[in-house]
Design a protein around this motif. Structure first.
Motif, short mmCIF file in Angstrom:
data_model
loop_
_atom_site.label_atom_id
_atom_site.label_comp_id
_atom_site.label_asym_id
_atom_site.label_seq_id
_atom_site.Cartn_x
_atom_site.Cartn_y
_atom_site.Cartn_z
N LEU A 1 0.83 -1.20 0.00
CA LEU A 1 0.00 0.00 0.00
C LEU A 1 0.86 1.25 0.00
N SER A 2 0.33 2.31 -0.59
CA SER A 2 0.96 3.63 -0.55
C SER A 2 -0.14 4.66 -0.42
N ASP A 3 -0.14 5.41 0.69
CA ASP A 3 -1.18 6.39 0.97
C ASP A 3 -2.58 5.77 0.90
N GLY A 4 -2.68 4.53 1.36
CA GLY A 4 -3.96 3.84 1.41
C GLY A 4 -4.37 3.15 0.13
N ALA A 5 -3.61 3.32 -0.95
CA ALA A 5 -3.93 2.69 -2.22
C ALA A 5 -3.09 1.43 -2.41
N ASP B 1 -12.63 2.03 -0.14
CA ASP B 1 -11.59 2.78 0.55
C ASP B 1 -10.17 2.28 0.29
#
Length: 410
Positions: free
Chosen positions: A187-191, A342
């Motif tokens: 994940l990166s910044d929630g993505a 999300d």
């Protein structure tokens, strides 16, 4: 900025759903498509499937709708075309036959198939004598009160069809990495931007989890849990005994969901006695690609075999070998196809509800449009019934809760 991704779309799982999705993505010209498989294509549940492909929404399963019926017809047409290029998928085009052994079974299960508003052209009622004739003498007329035939239904070898799809993915320029289990998401910044494997990270623009019973294991560290009930399902194969391959697939709902079809001059069969929710077994369910629970085979032998011998008196029903897979059920018996709430860049294609072979080609096309598009809309079919967020996150905390919510078949 330089492109640091290894692929455009990463599909986790090379079963019938994952390979169908990859196939349709490549047909759309999506770009680089990579499929990761823990073992080999069809090594898990898809390879254990019975291979029935039918119009189940037309009277057999009333929780399915006309939207699902379009997926079903697409699957029938797709496998017919696939068989033209790959005869070894053993596509048989002799219809789906619904039988009743009792008058209550006829009223509850078979008559609705005959009178259903979505019944396909050519649907017809069969007398016991006609049942015996159309099955090539396999089913004894004296054991049934009648039947209903959907003439357009087919059967395929589920494992061979999945492997043919995998070969098509490679022919279209996609990559399938075998023996590459996914250990987690990056994940990166929630993505979601990639996955972790034993060979290192693989980065992608979009990631689709099409790994069935193993989906929640990957989602759990993100705090997500989909309402999936894992069920161990058993398919038995009997020795060759002269069964004609022109026999339709046979469904006998009043024998606890018996299904029966020709298989290389023998029969393959099973029913609910060979099934069990994972929570009734042990913690080992899903730790192996193929489960092995011989107690379910013994239950089939004890409970189903006596009645099956009355239905099929002249053929060998000994248990030559058996296979098990882990289909996943959802609370409303509808599929899961869409974005994970999300978590940008992450999607799930699953909840096969023991109908992944029938619906796999259509779901692959539907999901390819979702993944390739800029929003949640598709041009071909309404995808909203399959959205993941139709279930509140905490509504089904356990697999038992999923089982309690599932509608019965009629």
């Amino acid at each position: 900025m330089p492109d640091t991704t290894d692929t455009d779309v990463l599909v986790v799982g090379a079963g019938v759903l994952g390979t169908s999705l990859a196939h349709h993505l490549l047909l759309r010209g999506t770009g680089r498509v990579t499929v990761l498989e823990a073992q080999t294509p069809a090594a898990a549940t898809s390879g254990a499937g019975a291979g029935f492909v039918g119009l189940w929404a037309a009277g057999y399963a009333d929780f399915l709708t006309d939207t699902d019926l379009r997926l079903q017809q697409y699957g029938i047409d797709f496998y017919r075309r696939l068989a033209e290029r790959n005869p070894d998928i053993e596509c048989r085009t002799h219809g789906n036959l619904y039988l009743a052994t009792t008058e209550p079974g006829w009223s509850k299960w078979v008559r609705p198939v005959l009178g259903h508003p979505l019944a396909p052209s050519g649907t017809r009622e069969l007398t016991p004598r006609e049942v015996g004739a159309i099955t090539g003498g396999v089913v004894s007329p004296s054991s049934v009160v009648g039947g209903a035939l959907h003439p357009g239904g087919i059967q395929v070898s589920a494992g061979r069809a999945t492997r043919a799809l995998a070969a098509s993915v490679r022919q279209l320029g996609g990559e399938i990495r075998e023996n590459t289990p996914v250990r987690g998401l990056i994940l990166s910044d929630g993505a979601a931007i990639g996955v972790l494997t034993d060979d290192g990270p693989i980065r992608a623009r979009r990631i689709v989890l099409a790994c069935g019973a193993w989906t929640n294991r990957i989602l759990r560290p993100l705090g997500h849990q989909l309402p999936l009930l894992r069920v161990v399902a058993t398919r038995v194969v009997s020795p060759p005994s002269g069964v004609p391959d022109t026999m339709p697939t046979v469904m006998v709902p009043d024998l606890y969901g018996l299904w029966l079809r020709a298989h290389r001059s023998g029969l393959t069969w099973g029913n609910g006695d060979g099934y069990s929710p994972a929570y009734e077994l042990d913690d080992a369910v899903g730790t192996e690609i193929r489960p092995r629970y011989p107690q379910l085979v013994e239950r089939l032998r004890e409970r189903l075999l006596p009645g099956l011998r009355e239905l099929v008196p002249a053929h060998d029903l000994r248990i030559d070998r058996w296979l098990q897979g882990i289909p996943c059920m959802t609370p409303d018996r509808r599929f899961l196809a869409g974005a994970v709430p999300d978590v940008p860049g992450l999607y799930v294609l699953g909840g096969d509800n023991e109908a992944g072979v029938t619906h796999g080609p259509g779901l692959g096309r539907l999901m390819a449009e979702l993944v390739d598009g800029e929003d949640d809309a598709t041009q071909w079919l309404d995808a909203s019934p399959y959205r993941l967020d139709r279930f509140a996150p905490d509504r089904f905390p356990t697999e038992r809760d999923v089982a309690a919510a599932m509608p019965a078949r009629r």
